[in-house]
Write a protein that holds these residues in place. Structure first.
Motif, PDB file in Angstrom:
ATOM      1  N   ARG A   2      61.953 -32.980 -42.791  1.00 28.08           N
ATOM      2  CA  ARG A   2      61.160 -31.778 -43.040  1.00 28.08           C
ATOM      3  C   ARG A   2      61.736 -30.583 -42.262  1.00 28.08           C
ATOM      4  NH1 ARG A   2      56.749 -30.743 -40.052  1.00 28.08           N
ATOM      5  NH2 ARG A   2      56.829 -32.874 -39.335  1.00 28.08           N
ATOM      6  N   PHE A   6      56.712 -23.706 -40.026  1.00 26.03           N
ATOM      7  CA  PHE A   6      55.712 -24.225 -39.092  1.00 26.03           C
ATOM      8  C   PHE A   6      56.347 -25.159 -38.064  1.00 26.03           C
ATOM      9  CE2 PHE A   6      53.105 -22.901 -42.642  1.00 26.03           C
ATOM     10  CZ  PHE A   6      52.016 -22.336 -42.030  1.00 26.03           C
ATOM     11  N   GLN A   7      57.214 -26.006 -38.577  1.00 28.27           N
ATOM     12  CA  GLN A   7      57.867 -26.954 -37.681  1.00 28.27           C
ATOM     13  C   GLN A   7      58.845 -26.227 -36.763  1.00 28.27           C
ATOM     14  OE1 GLN A   7      61.218 -28.626 -38.362  1.00 28.27           O
ATOM     15  NE2 GLN A   7      60.979 -30.129 -36.729  1.00 28.27           N
ATOM     16  N   ALA A  10      57.164 -24.568 -33.820  1.00 30.21           N
ATOM     17  CA  ALA A  10      56.382 -25.487 -32.982  1.00 30.21           C
ATOM     18  C   ALA A  10      57.000 -25.632 -31.601  1.00 30.21           C
ATOM     19  CB  ALA A  10      56.266 -26.850 -33.660  1.00 30.21           C
ATOM     20  N   ARG A  15      60.499 -20.426 -30.106  1.00 27.55           N
ATOM     21  CA  ARG A  15      59.705 -19.194 -30.127  1.00 27.55           C
ATOM     22  C   ARG A  15      60.298 -18.179 -29.159  1.00 27.55           C
ATOM     23  NH1 ARG A  15      55.508 -22.830 -30.139  1.00 27.55           N
ATOM     24  NH2 ARG A  15      54.727 -22.318 -28.059  1.00 27.55           N
ATOM     25  N   TRP A  79      48.937 -18.365 -43.946  1.00 27.41           N
ATOM     26  CA  TRP A  79      48.147 -19.574 -43.727  1.00 27.41           C
ATOM     27  C   TRP A  79      47.041 -19.331 -42.701  1.00 27.41           C
ATOM     28  CZ3 TRP A  79      47.049 -22.956 -39.701  1.00 27.41           C
ATOM     29  CH2 TRP A  79      46.387 -24.134 -40.097  1.00 27.41           C
ATOM     30  N   VAL A  80      47.403 -18.679 -41.616  1.00 28.38           N
ATOM     31  CA  VAL A  80      46.414 -18.426 -40.559  1.00 28.38           C
ATOM     32  C   VAL A  80      45.343 -17.460 -41.037  1.00 28.38           C
ATOM     33  CG1 VAL A  80      46.036 -17.437 -38.287  1.00 28.38           C
ATOM     34  CG2 VAL A  80      48.007 -18.918 -38.681  1.00 28.38           C
ATOM     35  N   TYR A  83      41.974 -18.052 -42.778  1.00 26.97           N
ATOM     36  CA  TYR A  83      40.834 -18.571 -42.029  1.00 26.97           C
ATOM     37  C   TYR A  83      40.220 -17.530 -41.100  1.00 26.97           C
ATOM     38  CZ  TYR A  83      42.667 -23.062 -43.613  1.00 26.97           C
ATOM     39  OH  TYR A  83      43.116 -24.096 -44.386  1.00 26.97           O
ATOM     40  N   TRP A  87      36.576 -17.026 -37.953  1.00 25.04           N
ATOM     41  CA  TRP A  87      36.439 -16.917 -36.511  1.00 25.04           C
ATOM     42  C   TRP A  87      36.174 -15.502 -36.014  1.00 25.04           C
ATOM     43  CZ3 TRP A  87      41.792 -17.099 -37.831  1.00 25.04           C
ATOM     44  CH2 TRP A  87      42.608 -16.201 -37.191  1.00 25.04           C
TER      45      TRP A  87
ATOM     46  N   PHE B   6      50.523 -24.626 -31.846  1.00 24.20           N
ATOM     47  CA  PHE B   6      51.731 -24.512 -32.668  1.00 24.20           C
ATOM     48  C   PHE B   6      52.234 -25.889 -33.098  1.00 24.20           C
ATOM     49  CE2 PHE B   6      51.674 -20.476 -30.478  1.00 24.20           C
ATOM     50  CZ  PHE B   6      52.066 -19.587 -31.469  1.00 24.20           C
ATOM     51  N   GLN B   7      52.216 -26.799 -32.138  1.00 23.37           N
ATOM     52  CA  GLN B   7      52.686 -28.142 -32.445  1.00 23.37           C
ATOM     53  C   GLN B   7      51.687 -28.854 -33.362  1.00 23.37           C
ATOM     54  OE1 GLN B   7      51.702 -31.262 -30.527  1.00 23.37           O
ATOM     55  NE2 GLN B   7      53.329 -32.533 -31.391  1.00 23.37           N
ATOM     56  N   ILE B   9      49.733 -27.574 -35.712  1.00 23.95           N
ATOM     57  CA  ILE B   9      49.771 -27.139 -37.121  1.00 23.95           C
ATOM     58  C   ILE B   9      51.158 -27.329 -37.741  1.00 23.95           C
ATOM     59  CG2 ILE B   9      47.938 -25.457 -36.767  1.00 23.95           C
ATOM     60  CD1 ILE B   9      50.099 -23.265 -36.947  1.00 23.95           C
ATOM     61  N   ALA B  10      52.081 -27.887 -36.992  1.00 21.44           N
ATOM     62  CA  ALA B  10      53.428 -28.112 -37.523  1.00 21.44           C
ATOM     63  C   ALA B  10      53.417 -29.193 -38.599  1.00 21.44           C
ATOM     64  CB  ALA B  10      54.388 -28.493 -36.396  1.00 21.44           C
ATOM     65  N   ASP B  11      52.485 -30.103 -38.503  1.00 21.44           N
ATOM     66  CA  ASP B  11      52.427 -31.196 -39.465  1.00 21.44           C
ATOM     67  C   ASP B  11      51.589 -30.822 -40.693  1.00 21.44           C
ATOM     68  OD1 ASP B  11      52.906 -34.349 -39.711  1.00 21.44           O
ATOM     69  OD2 ASP B  11      50.894 -33.849 -40.454  1.00 21.44           O
ATOM     70  N   PRO B  12      52.165 -30.990 -41.887  1.00 24.24           N
ATOM     71  CA  PRO B  12      51.461 -30.597 -43.117  1.00 24.24           C
ATOM     72  C   PRO B  12      50.159 -31.347 -43.336  1.00 24.24           C
ATOM     73  CG  PRO B  12      53.512 -31.778 -43.617  1.00 24.24           C
ATOM     74  CD  PRO B  12      53.519 -31.482 -42.157  1.00 24.24           C
ATOM     75  N   ARG B  15      47.577 -29.636 -41.308  1.00 17.03           N
ATOM     76  CA  ARG B  15      47.146 -28.372 -41.931  1.00 17.03           C
ATOM     77  C   ARG B  15      46.203 -28.666 -43.093  1.00 17.03           C
ATOM     78  NH1 ARG B  15      52.526 -27.123 -41.292  1.00 17.03           N
ATOM     79  NH2 ARG B  15      53.034 -27.110 -43.517  1.00 17.03           N
ATOM     80  N   ILE B  18      42.747 -29.461 -41.764  1.00 19.19           N
ATOM     81  CA  ILE B  18      42.039 -28.238 -41.399  1.00 19.19           C
ATOM     82  C   ILE B  18      41.473 -27.560 -42.639  1.00 19.19           C
ATOM     83  CG2 ILE B  18      42.353 -25.894 -40.486  1.00 19.19           C
ATOM     84  CD1 ILE B  18      44.373 -27.095 -38.518  1.00 19.19           C
ATOM     85  N   GLY B  19      42.297 -27.480 -43.681  1.00 18.30           N
ATOM     86  CA  GLY B  19      41.834 -26.861 -44.926  1.00 18.30           C
ATOM     87  C   GLY B  19      40.659 -27.604 -45.531  1.00 18.30           C
ATOM     88  N   ALA B  22      37.419 -26.989 -43.509  1.00 20.27           N
ATOM     89  CA  ALA B  22      37.130 -25.575 -43.244  1.00 20.27           C
ATOM     90  C   ALA B  22      35.742 -25.195 -43.725  1.00 20.27           C
ATOM     91  CB  ALA B  22      38.169 -24.691 -43.920  1.00 20.27           C
ATOM     92  N   PHE B  70      38.099 -22.479 -35.580  1.00 23.43           N
ATOM     93  CA  PHE B  70      39.175 -21.573 -35.968  1.00 23.43           C
ATOM     94  C   PHE B  70      39.577 -20.565 -34.907  1.00 23.43           C
ATOM     95  CE2 PHE B  70      37.484 -23.070 -40.016  1.00 23.43           C
ATOM     96  CZ  PHE B  70      38.656 -23.491 -40.593  1.00 23.43           C
ATOM     97  N   LEU B  73      42.998 -20.544 -33.645  1.00 22.94           N
ATOM     98  CA  LEU B  73      44.114 -20.036 -34.446  1.00 22.94           C
ATOM     99  C   LEU B  73      44.544 -18.646 -33.998  1.00 22.94           C
ATOM    100  CD1 LEU B  73      43.405 -21.164 -38.114  1.00 22.94           C
ATOM    101  CD2 LEU B  73      45.113 -22.012 -36.532  1.00 22.94           C
TER     102      LEU B  73
END
Lengths: 113, 113
Positions: A2, A6-7, A10, A15, A79-80, A83, A87, B6-7, B9-12, B15, B18-19, B22, B70, B73
């Motif tokens: 992948r 996003f990855q 991370a 960053r 994506w962020v 939502y 919040w 960050f780490q 939400i790196a995994d689909p 994510r 979360i969706g 929500a 949220f 985020l």
DNA sequence: TATATTTGCAACCATACGGTTAAATATTCA
DNA sequence: TGAATATTTAACCGTATGGTTGCAAATATA
């Protein structure tokens, strides 16, 4: 494997690299100077950032100049931001209410902590 | 081990989780129903999301209700948005110009592709 | 009480990640 | 041409990640 934005973001080092070249493009050596890890390690991070499109490389003689390509961050932003209403505004209260409805009611107090 | 938003939400899959919760809080079993992976796998994802504060769990009998949080985020939003001017407005041109100055000039054409 | 349901936890596995050192490649400069 | 510089690649290493199966524990229900 992948390889998406996003990855890519991370990792804190990546960053930092983005932050570093945001205002001023740098060659790989100059980037390395800002970190405590080896040049090959930086090279790998740069490669990942390049593969996902967050960074482009311009060859200039024996130097490879790294430039940030921020448009790609749109993916994360989109994506962020979907939502954000959850919040920031009054919908919070509505959400809590709907949760109560959905899951069958319970004191809301433990949500506060 | 590092455990930040960050780490997380790196995994689909995370994510997607979360969706999923929500708009409607769900118990772990219900969450699992939406994916092709095992319950323990989902449980681990939930744990990671909880550890970084993106998700809270409310015990209700034998069920554990997952609710999204949220506000966390904001961290991601803040980081991304600091770069927004770089990809949305006229500063793009200025940036390119400054890069030229800094790195010693070259045709700008390859930046476009 | 016996049974079904929801979940956690432990052990395990293959692969990815983030790092290293050492050698190879390419370009510039004396 | 030879030496210095910038970078990539290869081989390797320890640990994290994302998944599995099997079993134990707690709660709800018949």
């Amino acid at each position: 494997m992948r390889r998406d934005v996003f990855q890519a973001i991370a990792d804190p080092t990546r960053r930092d690299i983005i932050g570093l070249i945001a205002h001023r493009s740098l060659n790989l050596n100059a980037v390395t100077g800002h970190f405590d890890i080896s040049r090959p390690a930086i090279s790998k991070h740069i490669k990942i950032l390049t593969q996902c499109g967050l960074l482009t490389i311009r060859q200039k003689g024996r130097d490879r100049i790294c430039e940030a390509n921020f448009k790609k961050l749109n993916e994360v932003s989109d994506w962020v931001e979907q939502y954000r209403t959850f919040w920031t505004n009054k919908l919070d209260a509505l959400c809590d209410f709907l949760d109560e409805e959905a899951t069958g009611n319970k004191s809301n107090q433990e949500l506060q902590k």
